[in-house]
Design an enzyme around this catalytic site. Structure first.
Site, PDB file in Angstrom:
ATOM      1  CG  HIS A  61      -0.318   0.033   2.501  1.00  0.00           C
ATOM      2  ND1 HIS A  61       0.634  -0.811   3.138  1.00  0.00           N
ATOM      3  CD2 HIS A  61      -0.534   0.994   3.536  1.00  0.00           C
ATOM      4  CE1 HIS A  61       1.095  -0.590   4.233  1.00  0.00           C
ATOM      5  NE2 HIS A  61       0.384   0.553   4.523  1.00  0.00           N
ATOM      6  CG  ASP A  65       5.264   2.634   6.992  1.00  0.00           C
ATOM      7  OD1 ASP A  65       4.165   3.139   6.298  1.00  0.00           O
ATOM      8  OD2 ASP A  65       4.992   1.771   7.735  1.00  0.00           O
ATOM      9  CG  HIS A  66       4.479  -0.299   3.704  1.00  0.00           C
ATOM     10  ND1 HIS A  66       4.628  -1.708   4.192  1.00  0.00           N
ATOM     11  CD2 HIS A  66       4.301   0.315   4.923  1.00  0.00           C
ATOM     12  CE1 HIS A  66       4.221  -1.699   5.304  1.00  0.00           C
ATOM     13  NE2 HIS A  66       3.673  -0.537   5.886  1.00  0.00           N
ATOM     14  CG  HIS A 137      -3.753  -0.381   6.468  1.00  0.00           C
ATOM     15  ND1 HIS A 137      -3.515  -0.397   7.467  1.00  0.00           N
ATOM     16  CD2 HIS A 137      -2.737   0.417   6.013  1.00  0.00           C
ATOM     17  CE1 HIS A 137      -2.441   0.367   8.253  1.00  0.00           C
ATOM     18  NE2 HIS A 137      -1.930   0.845   6.942  1.00  0.00           N
ATOM     19  CG  ASP A 204       1.097  -1.397   7.193  1.00  0.00           C
ATOM     20  OD1 ASP A 204       1.763  -2.446   8.123  1.00  0.00           O
ATOM     21  OD2 ASP A 204       1.325  -0.424   7.559  1.00  0.00           O
ATOM     22  CG  HIS A 262       4.834  -2.953  10.189  1.00  0.00           C
ATOM     23  ND1 HIS A 262       3.762  -2.267  11.000  1.00  0.00           N
ATOM     24  CD2 HIS A 262       4.882  -2.261   9.017  1.00  0.00           C
ATOM     25  CE1 HIS A 262       3.633  -1.023  10.384  1.00  0.00           C
ATOM     26  NE2 HIS A 262       4.075  -1.134   9.174  1.00  0.00           N
TER      27      HIS A 262
HETATM   28 ZN   LIG Z   1       3.248   0.186   7.736  1.00  0.00          ZN
HETATM   29 ZN   LIG Z   2       0.078   1.529   6.583  1.00  0.00          ZN
END
Ligand SMILES: [Zn+2]
Ligand SMILES: [Zn+2]
Length: 296
Positions: A61, A65-66, A137, A204, A262
């Protein structure tokens, strides 16, 4: 052999010990990157891996942070003479995000990028397939499974009995019937199918009904575990999983091994709190650090 390298294992805020999320899956000539958080290309260098070998990027997604490592990685590939087509897969919106990103930077693209928004089975080769499933999410988010197909193996006992040898063995391995010294041998009688190997990536999401069927019978279930059980309310609010929920998914899906990642920096001094909560429910749980490797 499938090799998994954990290049980043933090949650939204990286720490001195944990980089933003990224995992490299290597199988034969494929180097598949699952998410590419900020700093991923330096994590490659520290792990003594070459980012130019990446063949595909799967994005779960578009939370920073990804994905914040993608522009830097693409720039390095361009500078380094990357000459393959790079495939980028992700949930709905991915085409727009990648194209906007390429417009934001002064970026000389010297190689082909193919972007696909995926759901269901989207890669199916002779050796493996990859599937995507929708998670929950708050933004479009995919979980992924990588399945190595079971190769055909020759039954050694039958081989000894029949004394078959030479180039016909290759044909048997490919599932073809053969004639050896005037006698016909059926491939189905001389071979057996190796078991599939399944690796699942669940990042997530809050708990939802689609997770367990999707990751069913994973050999390796790699799952976000952002919160301890004491913060279940918060996990629900922010649409994440707790260690306890993650372990329940592993147990109910009959997965063989659970990998927790994570990890929030609030557990940096005591990550065992997360691990122990999972182990109470699912014994074969491990919590990974940056640069850990698992081979299956
Ligand atoms: Zn994340
Ligand atoms: Zn996320």
């Amino acid at each position: 052999m499938i090799k998994i390298t954990f290049l980043g294992t933090s949650d939204a805020i990286p720490s001195a010990e944990r980089n933003h999320t990224s995992i490299l899956l290597n199988y034969k000539d494929e180097n598949i990157l699952i998410d590419c958080g900020e700093g991923t290309q330096r994590q490659f260098r520290k792990a003594k891996l070459n980012p130019c070998k990446v063949t595909r990027i799967l994005i779960t997604h578009w939370h920073g942070d990804h994905v914040l490592g993608i522009p830097g990685l693409l720039q390095t590939l361009s500078f380094s003479g990357y000459n393959k087509t790079l495939f980028i897969y992700g949930p709905k919106g991915t085409k727009d995000f990648v194209n906007q990103m390429l417009k934001t930077f002064v970026f000389q693209k010297n190689f082909e990028i193919k972007i696909e928004e995926v759901i269901g089975k989207f890669i199916d080769t002779k050796d493996f397939y990859i599937e995507a499933e929708k998670m929950r999410h708050g933004v479009p988010c995919n979980a992924y499974t990588f399945v190595k197909k079971g190769a055909l193996r020759i039954n050694k006992d039958k081989l000894v009995k029949t004394k078959i040898h030479g180039s016909v063995l290759k044909k048997l391995k490919e599932g073809e019937d053969i004639i050896y010294e005037g006698k016909k041998y059926l491939a189905k009688n001389m071979t057996y199918g190796e078991k599939e190997k399944k690796i699942s990536f669940v990042f997530d999401t809050s708990f939802n009904d689609r997770i367990i069927p999707f990751v069913k019978n994973s050999d390796l279930l790699i799952c976000e575990s952002t919160f301890g059980e004491e913060l279940e309310d918060k996990a629900g609010r922010y649409k994440h999983l707790t260690a306890k929920q993650t372990a329940e998914i592993a147990k109910k899906s009959k997965s063989k091994k659970l990998v927790l990642t994570h990890i929030s920096q609030r557990y940096s001094k005591n990550p065992k709190k997360i691990l122990n909560a999972a182990k109470k429910i699912f014994k074969n749980s491990v919590l990974v650090n940056d640069f850990d490797k698992i081979e299956i």
